[in-house]
Design an enzyme around this catalytic site. Structure first.
Site, PDB file in Angstrom:
ATOM      1  N   GLU A 154       2.424   4.809  -4.173  1.00 20.07           N
ATOM      2  CA  GLU A 154       2.410   5.670  -5.382  1.00 20.07           C
ATOM      3  C   GLU A 154       3.784   6.277  -5.623  1.00 20.07           C
ATOM      4  OE1 GLU A 154       0.052   5.545  -3.054  1.00 20.07           O
ATOM      5  OE2 GLU A 154      -1.360   4.483  -4.340  1.00 20.07           O
ATOM      6  N   ASP A 172      -9.131   3.364  -2.850  1.00 16.50           N
ATOM      7  CA  ASP A 172     -10.097   3.804  -1.837  1.00 16.50           C
ATOM      8  C   ASP A 172     -11.371   4.379  -2.459  1.00 16.50           C
ATOM      9  OD1 ASP A 172      -8.173   2.978  -0.103  1.00 16.50           O
ATOM     10  OD2 ASP A 172      -7.601   4.971   0.591  1.00 16.50           O
ATOM     11  N   ASP A 178       0.834  -1.201   0.000  1.00 16.76           N
ATOM     12  CA  ASP A 178       0.000   0.000   0.000  1.00 16.76           C
ATOM     13  C   ASP A 178       0.873   1.259   0.000  1.00 16.76           C
ATOM     14  OD1 ASP A 178      -2.425   1.334   0.011  1.00 16.76           O
ATOM     15  OD2 ASP A 178      -2.548   1.397   2.202  1.00 16.76           O
TER      16      ASP A 178
HETATM   17  C1  GLC Z   1      -5.017   3.212   2.469  1.00 19.00           C
HETATM   18  C2  GLC Z   1      -5.449   1.953   1.740  1.00 19.00           C
HETATM   19  C3  GLC Z   1      -6.564   1.292   2.491  1.00 19.00           C
HETATM   20  C4  GLC Z   1      -6.081   0.998   3.897  1.00 19.00           C
HETATM   21  C5  GLC Z   1      -5.598   2.270   4.592  1.00 19.00           C
HETATM   22  C6  GLC Z   1      -4.961   2.001   5.923  1.00 19.00           C
HETATM   23  O1  GLC Z   1      -6.028   4.159   2.461  1.00 19.00           O
HETATM   24  O2  GLC Z   1      -5.822   2.210   0.415  1.00 19.00           O
HETATM   25  O3  GLC Z   1      -6.982   0.123   1.850  1.00 19.00           O
HETATM   26  O4  GLC Z   1      -7.109   0.429   4.637  1.00 19.00           O
HETATM   27  O5  GLC Z   1      -4.649   2.913   3.787  1.00 19.00           O
HETATM   28  O6  GLC Z   1      -3.863   1.183   5.792  1.00 19.00           O
END
Ligand code: GLC
Length: 661
Positions: free
Chosen positions: A323, A399, A320
């Site tokens: 980017e 998201d 995660d």
């Molecule tokens: C980001 C991710 C999401 C996750 C959050 C906390 O927003 O896209 O899926 O739950 O971070 O880690």
């Protein structure tokens, strides 16, 4: 704004002050932000030759480009290639997390693909400023430009993925129903969730741990108070046939005494400023350094650091925030262009490396899994990527929100990702940000029933949205949708194999079944799965009926094989809450499993449901995990149905072919 703290504003869904303070504490200092982002001393450094390519655009139907929160047809848009996290995005947020500089142009008699291999910040103008021109512009030079032409969508995507990278076979369990939440806070809660699934007979193959499993968001660690017996928890999940997936975030907390930080410094793995000092940015743990995944050496470092988690029983990695992004003042910011990466000995600015970072991090996490167990198929999922990332990770559409519009968008987004080479994707079912509700959740589970990735996920401070949270009736209906997916896994898995071996997208827009009909080229409220199935879900609140166009060229049956329709017509179908309209092409021998609670390690023989007519259906079978498939340990069984006479031929390893009629 009430979610402000020390001058920082959390992403919009983090509106809880208490949570925000807990997350960010007193660690954040404004100066570190300024240093990484606005250091005047270096701002002049990034100068590259811009890239420009302009072509005549003869078609009004253009697709691909990665993840876009728009309708399917991207004609008339001006899109940016720069991986960014608006969390959450809405329809029209641009750009978002995963951009791919590849477009697919569909004309009446052929399909064309153009891949500008250019990771720099770029844009594509698709008939936006001039209706008849397609213009690519990038701030730096391209590594190559490639065009592909074919008769079909599939052949163009196959050519593109032959060049950029093909999806390896995932383990079968990766296609099952996955449950996620930001966050399950401790091992008691995780095991309680697992028990609920089993007690209620709702199929589930994986549970995810989001950022709270870590010790103060420090990657490579887990919180030993909340998870006193992490390995024991994993073992208990495994005993119930549930796999464990954990999030990994690239920002390594700056904290003396923390091994990830100390060893990272010692091994010199972090991205630098041009003066050779380490760049800093704020993410979940506060001030962090980011590993420089551009070099093989650092990817190996990361892979080694993840071994303790993998040894403790983690089955998959969820990449995660790659980017990558820094938290800024009310928004996510990109690290500055002039940060310096080390590409295996050659320096490169972040301006060139930014869009590759998610891909490179995915390579590192995949390597971690290959080291931990070279005989298993990795399960690796990423938020950001580039052309070819399907060869190292699956993805999800980042998201989204718990709205009907977000549900509708998830079909177009999944299809455009598939047309960008990344077939193995899907949305957060139920919606990530905001509170979902029973009807929305039911319809979302139904809509995604045959999407490649099938995971329920929701944000912190939203209502819990596991299948049983909205009463018995909703639970029954959701369970019915999940059961249906498991029934259809032999067919879906065969589409994964076609994607792996031949580069054929798993899901496709409706027009793929009738390419010469221009009226279908903007339809994105339904999707095809392989050649034989069409899913036409309800994506509108209170709707109990919808219309669906059945492509010409064959007849179609309702899923239960009870009703047959001619193709080439628009029909209206009833879809009460217990129904997801699915159509199967006449001539199909559809392989089905009976009721399962999770994907089995010994794959049962599917039973064939016949949809009389003329046609061929291909069934792929292998061990469901392991690398035998790379050595020919699999079978393709081709069923030929002629009216209701069935014959079959087997290619490959006959031992794997089994079915009942
Ligand atoms: C980001 C991710 C999401 C996750 C959050 C906390 O927003 O896209 O899926 O739950 O971070 O880690």
């Amino acid at each position: 704004m009430d979610n402000e703290h020390d001058g920082y504003v959390a992403p919009a869904y983090l509106v809880d002050d208490e949570f925000f303070t807990r997350t960010f504490g007193e660690i954040i200092t404004k100066s570190s932000q300024d240093r990484a982002l606005n250091d005047e001393r270096f701002a002049h450094l990034v100068q590259t030759e811009p890239f420009h390519l302009q072509l005549p655009l003869t078609s009004r139907f253009v697709y691909g480009t990665g993840e876009r929160s728009f309708d399917l047809n991207l004609y008339g848009r001006h899109l940016t290639f720069w991986n960014t996290d608006p969390s959450p995005y809405d329809r029209g947020s641009e750009p978002i997390n995963y951009a791919v500089p590849f477009v697919v142009i569909v004309a009446d008699d052929h399909v064309q693909g153009i891949f500008v291999d250019n990771p720099y910040h770029g844009t594509v103008d698709i008939g936006f400023t001039d209706a008849d021109l397609l213009t690519f512009s990038f701030t730096g030079p391209a590594r190559g430009v490639y065009t592909y032409t074919g008769d079909t969508l599939a052949s163009v995507i196959a050519q593109f993925t032959a060049q950029s990278g093909r999806m390896p076979m995932p383990p079968l369990w990766a296609l099952g129903h996955h449950q996620c939440r930001y966050s399950y806070m401790n091992q008691r809660e995780v095991l309680a969730i697992a028990r609920q699934f089993r007690r209620r007979h709702i199929p589930c193959d994986a549970i995810y741990l989001d950022i709270h499993y870590m010790d103060h968001y420090k990657v490579f660690t887990w919180d030993t108070e909340a998870f006193p017996d992490f390995a024991g928890m994993a073992a208990e999940l495994h005993a119930q046939n549930i796999r464990l997936v954990v999030i990994v975030d690239p920002g390594v907390k700056i904290e003396p005494g923390y091994d990830g930080y100390e060893d990272g410094i010692a091994q010199d793995v972090f991205i630098k400023l041009p003066d050779g000092t380490r760049a800093e940015g704020v993410v979940w743990p506060g001030n962090t350094h980011h590993p420089d995944f551009a070099s093989e050496r650092v990817r190996r470092w990361w892979a080694e650091k993840l071994q303790p988690l993998l040894q403790a029983g983690v089955d998959g990695l969820w990449n995660d925030m790659n980017e990558p992004l820094y938290f800024g003042f009310g928004e996510a910011l990109s690290p500055a262009d002039y940060l310096v990466h080390d590409v295996d000995g050659t320096p490169a600015y972040h301006a060139e490396q930014h869009n590759l970072y998610g891909h490179q991090m995915s390579m590192a996490s995949r390597l971690a899994q290959e080291i931990a167990d070279p005989q298993r198929r990795p399960f690796n999922i990423t938020r950001a990527g580039y052309a070819g990332t399907q060869s190292v990770a699956s993805s999800w559409t980042a998201d989204n929100t718990a709205t009907w519009d977000s549900l509708r968008l998830s079909i177009a987004m999944t299809l455009n990702m598939a047309l960008s080479g990344q077939s193995f994707t899907g949305p957060d079912i139920g919606g990530f940000a905001g509170d979902t509700n029973a009807e929305l959740l039911i319809r979302w589970y139904q809509a995604c029933v045959l999407m490649p990735f099938y995971r329920n996920h929701s944000a912190v401070d939203t209502i819990h949205q596991e299948a049983w949270r909205f009463g018995e009736q909703a639970e029954g209906l959701i369970c019915q949708a999940i059961d249906l997916r498991y029934t259809l896994l032999p067919y879906l898995y065969s589409q994964f194999a076609a994607c792996h071996f031949d580069g054929i997208p798993i899901v496709r827009p409706l027009f793929a079944a009738e390419p010469q009909n221009p009226h279908l080229r903007s339809i994105d409220d339904c999707y095809l799965v392989g050649d034989h199935m069409l899913v036409a879900p309800i994506t509108t609140e209170y709707a109990l009926r919808r219309t669906v166009y059945l492509p010409a060229g064959s007849d179609w049956y309702t899923f239960d094989a009870q009703t047959r329709y001619h193709g080439g017509q628009l029909i209206s179908v009833e879809a009460p809450l217990n129904t997801v309209p699915i159509f199967v092409r006449a001539g199909t021998a559809l392989p089905l499993w009976s009721q399962l609670q999770s994907t089995p390690s010994e794959l049962p023989a599917p039973h064939l449901r016949l949809y009389p007519g003329h046609g061929e259906t291909r069934l792929y079978q292998d061990a469901g995990d392991g690398l035998g498939y790379q050595r020919g340990e699999y079978a393709w069984t081709t069923f030929t149905l002629s009216d209701d006479t069935l014959t079959h031929t087997i290619t490959g390893d006959q031992r794997f072919s089994h079915f009942t009629v």
